[in-house]
Design a protein around this motif. Structure first.
Motif, PDB file in Angstrom:
ATOM      1  N   LYS A  30       0.775  -1.250  -0.141  1.00 22.41           N
ATOM      2  CA  LYS A  30      -0.125  -0.081   0.023  1.00 22.41           C
ATOM      3  C   LYS A  30       0.801   1.176   0.206  1.00 22.41           C
ATOM      4  CE  LYS A  30      -1.721  -2.587   2.708  1.00 22.41           C
ATOM      5  NZ  LYS A  30      -1.009  -4.158   3.075  1.00 22.41           N
ATOM      6  N   ALA A  31       0.479   2.291  -0.733  1.00 25.49           N
ATOM      7  CA  ALA A  31       1.504   3.348  -0.809  1.00 25.49           C
ATOM      8  C   ALA A  31       0.580   4.672  -1.109  1.00 25.49           C
ATOM      9  CB  ALA A  31       2.318   3.176  -2.106  1.00 25.49           C
ATOM     10  N   ALA A  32       1.167   5.774  -0.790  1.00 27.66           N
ATOM     11  CA  ALA A  32       0.545   6.978  -0.633  1.00 27.66           C
ATOM     12  C   ALA A  32       1.491   8.161  -0.706  1.00 27.66           C
ATOM     13  CB  ALA A  32      -0.587   7.202   0.207  1.00 27.66           C
ATOM     14  N   ALA A  33       1.245   9.373  -0.982  1.00 27.02           N
ATOM     15  CA  ALA A  33       1.894  10.525  -0.647  1.00 27.02           C
ATOM     16  C   ALA A  33       1.340  11.095   0.301  1.00 27.02           C
ATOM     17  CB  ALA A  33       1.829  11.507  -1.766  1.00 27.02           C
ATOM     18  N   VAL A  34       2.042  11.526   1.676  1.00 28.06           N
ATOM     19  CA  VAL A  34       1.456  11.764   2.772  1.00 28.06           C
ATOM     20  C   VAL A  34       2.206  13.496   3.310  1.00 28.06           C
ATOM     21  CG1 VAL A  34       1.013  11.394   5.176  1.00 28.06           C
ATOM     22  CG2 VAL A  34       1.147   9.654   3.476  1.00 28.06           C
ATOM     23  N   ASP A  35       1.469  14.229   3.486  1.00 29.07           N
ATOM     24  CA  ASP A  35       2.188  15.565   3.912  1.00 29.07           C
ATOM     25  C   ASP A  35       2.749  15.629   5.297  1.00 29.07           C
ATOM     26  OD1 ASP A  35      -0.026  16.194   5.727  1.00 29.07           O
ATOM     27  OD2 ASP A  35      -0.889  17.440   4.295  1.00 29.07           O
ATOM     28  N   ARG A  36       3.455  16.695   5.931  1.00 30.05           N
ATOM     29  CA  ARG A  36       3.852  16.713   7.346  1.00 30.05           C
ATOM     30  C   ARG A  36       2.806  16.606   8.274  1.00 30.05           C
ATOM     31  NH1 ARG A  36       9.343  17.681   7.604  1.00 30.05           N
ATOM     32  NH2 ARG A  36      10.274  18.533   5.542  1.00 30.05           N
ATOM     33  N   GLU A  37       1.587  16.703   7.871  1.00 28.95           N
ATOM     34  CA  GLU A  37       0.499  16.773   9.128  1.00 28.95           C
ATOM     35  C   GLU A  37      -0.093  15.455   8.990  1.00 28.95           C
ATOM     36  OE1 GLU A  37       0.856  19.659   6.987  1.00 28.95           O
ATOM     37  OE2 GLU A  37       1.897  20.336   8.705  1.00 28.95           O
ATOM     38  N   GLY A  38       0.281  14.495   8.101  1.00 23.50           N
ATOM     39  CA  GLY A  38      -0.208  13.132   8.316  1.00 23.50           C
ATOM     40  C   GLY A  38      -1.447  12.891   7.177  1.00 23.50           C
ATOM     41  N   ASN A  39      -1.753  13.840   6.475  1.00 22.07           N
ATOM     42  CA  ASN A  39      -2.629  13.822   5.519  1.00 22.07           C
ATOM     43  C   ASN A  39      -2.383  13.100   4.318  1.00 22.07           C
ATOM     44  OD1 ASN A  39      -4.569  15.599   7.287  1.00 22.07           O
ATOM     45  ND2 ASN A  39      -3.385  17.221   6.606  1.00 22.07           N
ATOM     46  N   LEU A  40      -3.235  11.950   3.871  1.00 20.90           N
ATOM     47  CA  LEU A  40      -2.996  11.484   2.500  1.00 20.90           C
ATOM     48  C   LEU A  40      -3.263  12.268   1.629  1.00 20.90           C
ATOM     49  CD1 LEU A  40      -2.541   9.041   4.655  1.00 20.90           C
ATOM     50  CD2 LEU A  40      -3.259   7.479   2.930  1.00 20.90           C
ATOM     51  N   LYS A  41      -2.337  12.608   0.550  1.00 21.61           N
ATOM     52  CA  LYS A  41      -2.844  13.403  -0.487  1.00 21.61           C
ATOM     53  C   LYS A  41      -2.940  12.470  -1.892  1.00 21.61           C
ATOM     54  CE  LYS A  41      -2.714  17.109   1.649  1.00 21.61           C
ATOM     55  NZ  LYS A  41      -3.637  18.137   2.042  1.00 21.61           N
ATOM     56  N   GLY A  42      -4.123  12.852  -2.610  1.00 22.83           N
ATOM     57  CA  GLY A  42      -4.354  11.643  -3.606  1.00 22.83           C
ATOM     58  C   GLY A  42      -5.149  10.516  -3.158  1.00 22.83           C
ATOM     59  N   GLU A  43      -4.671   9.388  -3.758  1.00 19.58           N
ATOM     60  CA  GLU A  43      -5.477   8.355  -3.420  1.00 19.58           C
ATOM     61  C   GLU A  43      -4.472   7.424  -2.767  1.00 19.58           C
ATOM     62  OE1 GLU A  43      -6.560   5.485  -6.559  1.00 19.58           O
ATOM     63  OE2 GLU A  43      -5.793   7.127  -8.111  1.00 19.58           O
ATOM     64  N   LEU A  44      -5.120   6.366  -2.195  1.00 23.60           N
ATOM     65  CA  LEU A  44      -4.266   5.210  -1.330  1.00 23.60           C
ATOM     66  C   LEU A  44      -4.064   4.159  -2.500  1.00 23.60           C
ATOM     67  CD1 LEU A  44      -2.863   3.775   0.856  1.00 23.60           C
ATOM     68  CD2 LEU A  44      -5.107   2.778   1.645  1.00 23.60           C
ATOM     69  N   HIS A  45      -3.216   3.815  -2.761  1.00 23.15           N
ATOM     70  CA  HIS A  45      -2.746   2.893  -3.945  1.00 23.15           C
ATOM     71  C   HIS A  45      -2.535   1.564  -3.490  1.00 23.15           C
ATOM     72  CE1 HIS A  45      -2.080   6.098  -6.947  1.00 23.15           C
ATOM     73  NE2 HIS A  45      -1.682   6.909  -5.779  1.00 23.15           N
ATOM     74  N   TYR A  46      -2.843   0.628  -4.229  1.00 25.34           N
ATOM     75  CA  TYR A  46      -2.557  -0.875  -3.724  1.00 25.34           C
ATOM     76  C   TYR A  46      -1.940  -1.491  -5.072  1.00 25.34           C
ATOM     77  CZ  TYR A  46      -6.198  -0.179  -0.269  1.00 25.34           C
ATOM     78  OH  TYR A  46      -6.895   0.527   0.952  1.00 25.34           O
ATOM     79  N   PHE A  47      -0.825  -2.012  -4.628  1.00 30.43           N
ATOM     80  CA  PHE A  47       0.110  -2.872  -5.743  1.00 30.43           C
ATOM     81  C   PHE A  47       0.314  -4.300  -5.107  1.00 30.43           C
ATOM     82  CE2 PHE A  47       1.268   1.356  -5.404  1.00 30.43           C
ATOM     83  CZ  PHE A  47       1.067   1.821  -6.794  1.00 30.43           C
ATOM     84  N   PRO A  48       0.386  -5.385  -5.981  1.00 27.07           N
ATOM     85  CA  PRO A  48       0.755  -6.606  -5.860  1.00 27.07           C
ATOM     86  C   PRO A  48       2.282  -6.589  -5.169  1.00 27.07           C
ATOM     87  CG  PRO A  48       0.839  -6.404  -7.987  1.00 27.07           C
ATOM     88  CD  PRO A  48       0.186  -5.116  -7.779  1.00 27.07           C
ATOM     89  N   ALA A  49       2.509  -7.545  -4.263  1.00 25.76           N
ATOM     90  CA  ALA A  49       3.543  -7.529  -3.506  1.00 25.76           C
ATOM     91  C   ALA A  49       4.932  -8.019  -4.414  1.00 25.76           C
ATOM     92  CB  ALA A  49       3.803  -8.141  -2.169  1.00 25.76           C
TER      93      ALA A  49
END
Length: 302
Positions: A30-49
Motif C-alpha cells: 500500500k502506498a501514498a503521498a503523505v504531507d507533514r501533518e499526516g494527511n494522505l494526498k491523492g488516493e491510497l494505492h494498492y499494488f501486488p507485492a
C-alpha cells in the motif's frame, strides 16, 4: 529558513513537501503521498507485492511504485518504507530469509538500491518496522493519542507488535517490554506467539476444531450464516489471543491495547475474551479500521 536565489528560480522553496510512503506486506504493498501533518494526498494505492520475484524485479517494482505515488508540483522530503522483520532498519538492509517472501532481497542494501533507481539522496530513504509505524500513526492520529502507555498488535501473515510510551516508541529497557521489542517469538503453547496469533494459527485451529482449514473471511461467513461451531472456533481464537498477551498486559500495564491487521477486520467475532479481561484490568481495547492508513501516517514520524 530564507530561500536562496536558486530556490526561488526553481520554485522548489514554495513547493508542498510530501513523504512518499510504502507499507510493504507479503501479498500487497500500500502506498501514498503523505504531507507533514499526516494527511494522505491523492488516493491510497494498492499494488501486488511480487514478493517471490527476482532481486531486480523487486527493486524495479519499488521504484515504479514510488514514481506512481509522486504528486507533480510537490517536493519529496522523504521516501519511507514500512517493512516486516527481520530487517536492519538503521542501515536499510533486508534480512528476510526462509519466510516465503522477499528472499531475493536478503542482505541487499535497499537504501542505496532504491535511491539510485529514483535518483534521490540515500539519506532520504528510510525504513521502519511495519508494526512500529502503525503504533506511531495510532499515537499521533488514532485511538492511542494521549495514552501514557499503549500496546499495539497486528495480526496477519504473522504477529507484529510494538509498545508505546508517551506518544513515542518505548525505549529499550522499558519495564514489561521484551528485549527485542517484539512479542512474536515469545514462547506460547507448543511454539511461539507467531504460530498462533496469525493466519496460519487460525488455519491450524479451524482444521483442528472444524476438520477444515478456514481463513478469517471464510470463518466469518460461516458465523454470519449461523454456524455455531464456527462461532465457538472464533471465540477459541480470542481466548488464545487473551492468553498469549496476558504476560505483556500484566508486565507493561498499557492503558490501551490497539489491534490492527487483516484478521482483526472480524474482531467483533473473537475479541470478546480480550475485551472482558480489559474491562477487569482497566485496559481499553480498540480495533483500527484501516491499518494501512495509520501505518503510512506513522511513517512520516521517522
Amino acid at each position: 529558513m530564507t530561500p536562496t536565489k536558486q530556490d526561488i528560480i526553481q520554485g522548489s522553496y514554495f513547493m508542498r513537501e510530501m513523504y512518499l510512503c510504502l507499507d510493504v506486506g507479503g501479498t500487497q504493498i500500500k502506498a501514498a503521498a503523505v504531507d507533514r501533518e499526516g494527511n494522505l494526498k491523492g488516493e491510497l494505492h494498492y499494488f501486488p507485492a511480487k514478493a517471490k520475484e527476482s532481486r531486480e524485479a523487486l527493486l524495479n517494482h519499488f521504484a515504479d511504485i514510488i514514481e506512481k505515488v509522486r504528486i507533480p508540483g510537490t517536493r519529496t522530503c522523504g521516501i519511507h518504507l514500512a517493512f516486516p522483520g527481520p530487517f536492519d532498519y538503521e542501515r536499510g538492509i533486508c534480512l528476510l530469509r526462509g519466510l516465503d517472501k522477499y528472499d531475493e532481497l536478503y542482505n541487499v542494501d535497499l537504501r542505496r538500491e532504491i535511491a539510485d533507481r529514483v535518483q534521490m539522496p540515500p539519506d532520504l530513504v528510510r525504513f521502519l518496522n511495519d508494526a512500529a509505524a502503525f503504533a506511531l500513526g495510532e499515537m499521533r492520529f488514532g485511538r492511542a493519542k494521549g495514552a501514557k502507555r499503549a500496546l499495539f498488535v497486528c495480526m496477519g501473515t504473522g504477529c507484529g507488535s510494538s509498545f508505546g510510551v508517551d506518544g513515542e516508541l518505548a525505549p529499550r529497557g522499558t519495564a514489561g517490554v521484551p528485549e527485542s521489542g517484539y512479542i512474536y517469538d515469545a514462547p506460547f503453547l507448543d511454539g511461539c506467539i507467531d504460530d498462533y496469533l496469525s493466519r496460519r494459527g487460525l488455519l491450524s485451529l479451524t482444521q483442528k476444531q472444524m476438520g477444515m482449514a478456514l481463513d478469517g473471511k471464510a470463518l466469518a461467513e460461516r458465523v454470519q450464516d449461523g454456524d455455531e461451531r464456527a462461532r465457538e472456533c472464533y471465540l477459541s481464537f480470542g481466548r488464545r489471543i487473551r492468553d498469549a498477551l496476558m504476560p505483556f498486559l500484566k508486565g507493561f500495564c498499557p492503558e490501551i491495547l490497539c489491534f490492527g491487521g487483516q484478521i482483526t477486520r472480524s474482531g467483533s467475532l473473537f475479541l470478546a475474551p480480550v475485551e472482558e479481561y480489559g474491562r477487569k484490568a482497566g485496559i481499553q481495547v480498540a480495533v483500527t479500521e484501516d491499518t494501512s492508513v495509520r501505518t503510512l501516517q506513522g511513517l512520516t514520524r521517522i
